[in-house]
Every structure is written in C-alpha cells, then in structure tokens.
Motif scaffolding. Structure first.
Motif, mmCIF file in Angstrom:
data_model
loop_
_atom_site.group_PDB
_atom_site.id
_atom_site.type_symbol
_atom_site.label_atom_id
_atom_site.label_comp_id
_atom_site.label_asym_id
_atom_site.label_seq_id
_atom_site.Cartn_x
_atom_site.Cartn_y
_atom_site.Cartn_z
ATOM 1 N N VAL A 35 -5.798 26.398 -10.561
ATOM 2 C CA VAL A 35 -6.715 27.503 -10.893
ATOM 3 C C VAL A 35 -6.862 27.653 -12.398
ATOM 4 O O VAL A 35 -7.946 27.987 -12.893
ATOM 5 C CB VAL A 35 -6.259 28.822 -10.247
ATOM 6 C CG1 VAL A 35 -7.219 29.956 -10.594
ATOM 7 C CG2 VAL A 35 -6.168 28.676 -8.732
ATOM 8 N N ASP A 36 -5.799 27.408 -13.151
ATOM 9 C CA ASP A 36 -5.893 27.479 -14.610
ATOM 10 C C ASP A 36 -6.912 26.471 -15.135
ATOM 11 O O ASP A 36 -7.735 26.793 -15.990
ATOM 12 C CB ASP A 36 -4.523 27.197 -15.242
ATOM 13 C CG ASP A 36 -3.467 28.179 -14.786
ATOM 14 O OD1 ASP A 36 -3.633 29.376 -15.034
ATOM 15 O OD2 ASP A 36 -2.486 27.738 -14.166
ATOM 16 N N ILE A 37 -6.838 25.254 -14.612
ATOM 17 C CA ILE A 37 -7.793 24.212 -15.027
ATOM 18 C C ILE A 37 -9.210 24.592 -14.611
ATOM 19 O O ILE A 37 -10.161 24.453 -15.386
ATOM 20 C CB ILE A 37 -7.391 22.853 -14.424
ATOM 21 C CG1 ILE A 37 -6.032 22.402 -14.970
ATOM 22 C CG2 ILE A 37 -8.453 21.788 -14.711
ATOM 23 C CD1 ILE A 37 -5.449 21.197 -14.264
ATOM 24 N N VAL A 38 -9.347 25.098 -13.399
ATOM 25 C CA VAL A 38 -10.670 25.499 -12.889
ATOM 26 C C VAL A 38 -11.260 26.639 -13.707
ATOM 27 O O VAL A 38 -12.479 26.758 -13.855
ATOM 28 C CB VAL A 38 -10.563 25.884 -11.400
ATOM 29 C CG1 VAL A 38 -11.857 26.515 -10.900
ATOM 30 C CG2 VAL A 38 -10.228 24.657 -10.554
ATOM 31 N N ALA A 49 -4.844 29.135 -3.911
ATOM 32 C CA ALA A 49 -5.402 28.493 -5.103
ATOM 33 C C ALA A 49 -6.833 28.012 -4.859
ATOM 34 O O ALA A 49 -7.717 28.189 -5.706
ATOM 35 C CB ALA A 49 -4.510 27.312 -5.525
ATOM 36 N N ARG A 50 -7.070 27.434 -3.699
ATOM 37 C CA ARG A 50 -8.425 26.969 -3.373
ATOM 38 C C ARG A 50 -9.401 28.141 -3.306
ATOM 39 O O ARG A 50 -10.552 28.037 -3.735
ATOM 40 C CB ARG A 50 -8.412 26.226 -2.041
ATOM 41 C CG ARG A 50 -7.718 24.866 -2.081
ATOM 42 C CD ARG A 50 -7.897 24.148 -0.762
ATOM 43 N NE ARG A 50 -7.258 22.841 -0.751
ATOM 44 C CZ ARG A 50 -6.155 22.559 -0.063
ATOM 45 N NH1 ARG A 50 -5.571 23.502 0.672
ATOM 46 N NH2 ARG A 50 -5.638 21.348 -0.094
ATOM 47 N N PHE A 51 -8.946 29.248 -2.742
ATOM 48 C CA PHE A 51 -9.805 30.429 -2.636
ATOM 49 C C PHE A 51 -10.252 30.909 -4.015
ATOM 50 O O PHE A 51 -11.441 31.142 -4.259
ATOM 51 C CB PHE A 51 -9.082 31.560 -1.907
ATOM 52 C CG PHE A 51 -9.827 32.868 -1.964
ATOM 53 C CD1 PHE A 51 -10.833 33.138 -1.060
ATOM 54 C CD2 PHE A 51 -9.548 33.811 -2.951
ATOM 55 C CE1 PHE A 51 -11.554 34.326 -1.118
ATOM 56 C CE2 PHE A 51 -10.264 34.998 -3.024
ATOM 57 C CZ PHE A 51 -11.261 35.260 -2.111
ATOM 58 N N TRP A 52 -9.281 31.051 -4.944
ATOM 59 C CA TRP A 52 -9.635 31.582 -6.262
ATOM 60 C C TRP A 52 -10.454 30.582 -7.074
ATOM 61 O O TRP A 52 -11.299 30.977 -7.885
ATOM 62 C CB TRP A 52 -8.375 32.013 -7.002
ATOM 63 C CG TRP A 52 -7.824 33.286 -6.421
ATOM 64 C CD1 TRP A 52 -6.703 33.421 -5.655
ATOM 65 C CD2 TRP A 52 -8.420 34.581 -6.498
ATOM 66 N NE1 TRP A 52 -6.571 34.735 -5.246
ATOM 67 C CE2 TRP A 52 -7.596 35.465 -5.764
ATOM 68 C CE3 TRP A 52 -9.549 35.093 -7.121
ATOM 69 C CZ2 TRP A 52 -7.880 36.816 -5.623
ATOM 70 C CZ3 TRP A 52 -9.840 36.447 -7.000
ATOM 71 C CH2 TRP A 52 -9.012 37.290 -6.267
ATOM 72 N N ALA A 53 -10.237 29.304 -6.836
ATOM 73 C CA ALA A 53 -11.065 28.290 -7.499
ATOM 74 C C ALA A 53 -12.522 28.433 -7.062
ATOM 75 O O ALA A 53 -13.447 28.382 -7.891
ATOM 76 C CB ALA A 53 -10.541 26.891 -7.181
ATOM 77 N N LYS A 54 -12.732 28.611 -5.774
ATOM 78 C CA LYS A 54 -14.099 28.783 -5.253
ATOM 79 C C LYS A 54 -14.690 30.107 -5.733
ATOM 80 O O LYS A 54 -15.895 30.203 -6.004
ATOM 81 C CB LYS A 54 -14.096 28.722 -3.726
ATOM 82 C CG LYS A 54 -13.876 27.314 -3.175
ATOM 83 C CD LYS A 54 -13.786 27.304 -1.666
ATOM 84 C CE LYS A 54 -15.117 27.590 -1.003
ATOM 85 N NZ LYS A 54 -16.099 26.523 -1.228
#
Length: 214
Positions: free
Chosen positions: A152-155, A94-99
């Motif tokens: 990730v949805d929020i991001v 999740a952190r990866f796709w947010a970045k």
C-alpha cells in the motif's frame, strides 16, 4: 529468474511503483523509457488493449496494470523485501486499500486538478470525504503495514508525492497538513525512506511536465 524489462516513463507514478518494487526485491532490469507525447510501437505491441505504461516484460512475456505487476513481482521473486503480508486477511486488507487509492482517491485528485469545471466542482465535494477515510486509516502508522515499506505504501505514491506536484501545477489546494495530518505524516515518512526517495523524480520537473501536458 530471467530477463526483466520495464516499459515505463518517469512522469508516471504507476511506472515508479514498479521501479521501487523491483529495487526493493534487488531485481536487475532494463528500463525502456517512453515519450509521454507518443505511444511507441513497443508499448502498443505489448499492451494493445490499454496502450499505457507500465508494462513488465519477464522472459518476453508481458504483464500489465501496476497493481497486477506488483503482485506478480512479489509472487515471482521471494527474495528481498516482501510487498504483501503473508497473512491472507492482511493481504486482502492491503488489496482493498490499494484499490481505494487507485479507483477512488486518485481519480478525484486528477479531476480536481485538471478536469472540466463540472468535474472540479464534484471532486471538490467528494475528495475531502475520501481523504478523511484514508487519513483515519493511516493514523499512528509509520508505514501502512508495519515497520517496513509494503504494497500500500508503494501504491500510495500518486497521493503521497505526485499529488503535490499536480496541486502546484494546477494551482489548486488538494490536501493540507492541518486537514489531513496523518496522510501528511505518512507522505513525509515515505519520502525519507531511501529506496523511495531515490526513485522519485524532482518535484520541479514533475510540475513542469504537468503544466506542459495539461
């Protein structure tokens, strides 16, 4: 859990991320609305390095940068909807796709819509490649991490909602349903989710703001 305030602005998707997260968690907060054309002394005081929204004030202590704030909210308030998965590997994913969204996709969208001629030409070549990667990742998914709205949805809000208003304001085609059907379906699903829908500014208002700002 103490006094919670958010220094933000309605035109910023990064501020909206935090409002959605706070409401998902059921946290009461005070919004300190900022003027998009003028950095207030309050904002400069609590975010002297970047001088940008959002800033979360929790018991007088400032937390800045939206991704950092989202994780802080999830770690501080365990009640309500969890934002990040419990599994360490899934959290890392999740952190990866947010970045990826924040550092790769959205900057290219901004350049294509409001950049210089050279930036637009480069973004026109680079952006479809990035969006195709994201499109493949969200294939057959209702929400990014499962059956409920998550990190990730929020991001993704800058891409799944703000992008449309930017595209209209700049009269530039960024993302089409035919070319990126999975992102389009994902965006539609998110915008029908009540907690997200209720916190999105009207598209016409965003378009007008972008035309005024840029």
């Amino acid at each position: 859990m103490g006094d919670v305030k958010l220094i933000g602005i309605w035109v910023s998707p990064f501020s909206t991320r935090i409002e959605i997260a706070l409401k998902l968690k059921g946290i009461e907060y005070e919004l300190i609305e900022q003027n998009p054309f003028d950095k207030s002394p309050t904002l400069v005081k609590y975010n002297p390095i970047h001088k940008k929204v959002p800033v979360l004030l929790h018991n007088g202590k400032a937390i800045v940068e939206s991704l950092v704030i989202l994780e802080y909210i999830d770690e501080t308030w365990k009640e309500g909807t969890p934002l990040l998965p419990k599994d360490p590997y899934q959290r890392a994913v999740a952190r990866f796709w947010a970045k990826f969204i924040d550092e790769k996709c959205f900057p290219e969208i901004q350049k294509l819509c409001f950049g210089s001629k050279q930036e637009k030409e480069k973004a026109r070549d680079e952006l479809p490649k990035l969006l195709k990667i994201l499109d493949n990742e969200v294939k057959d998914k209702k929400f990014f991490g499962g059956d409920t709205v998550g990190f990730v949805d929020i991001v993704s809000i800058p891409i799944t909602y703000w992008r449309g208003a930017m595209q209209e304001a700049a009269n530039v085609e960024v993302l089409t349903n035919d070319e990126f059907p999975n992102i389009s379906a994902w965006a539609e699903e998110l915008q029908t989710c009540s907690i997200i829908k209720e916190n999105l500014p009207p598209r016409e208002k965003l378009v007008g703001a972008f035309r005024a700002l840029f």
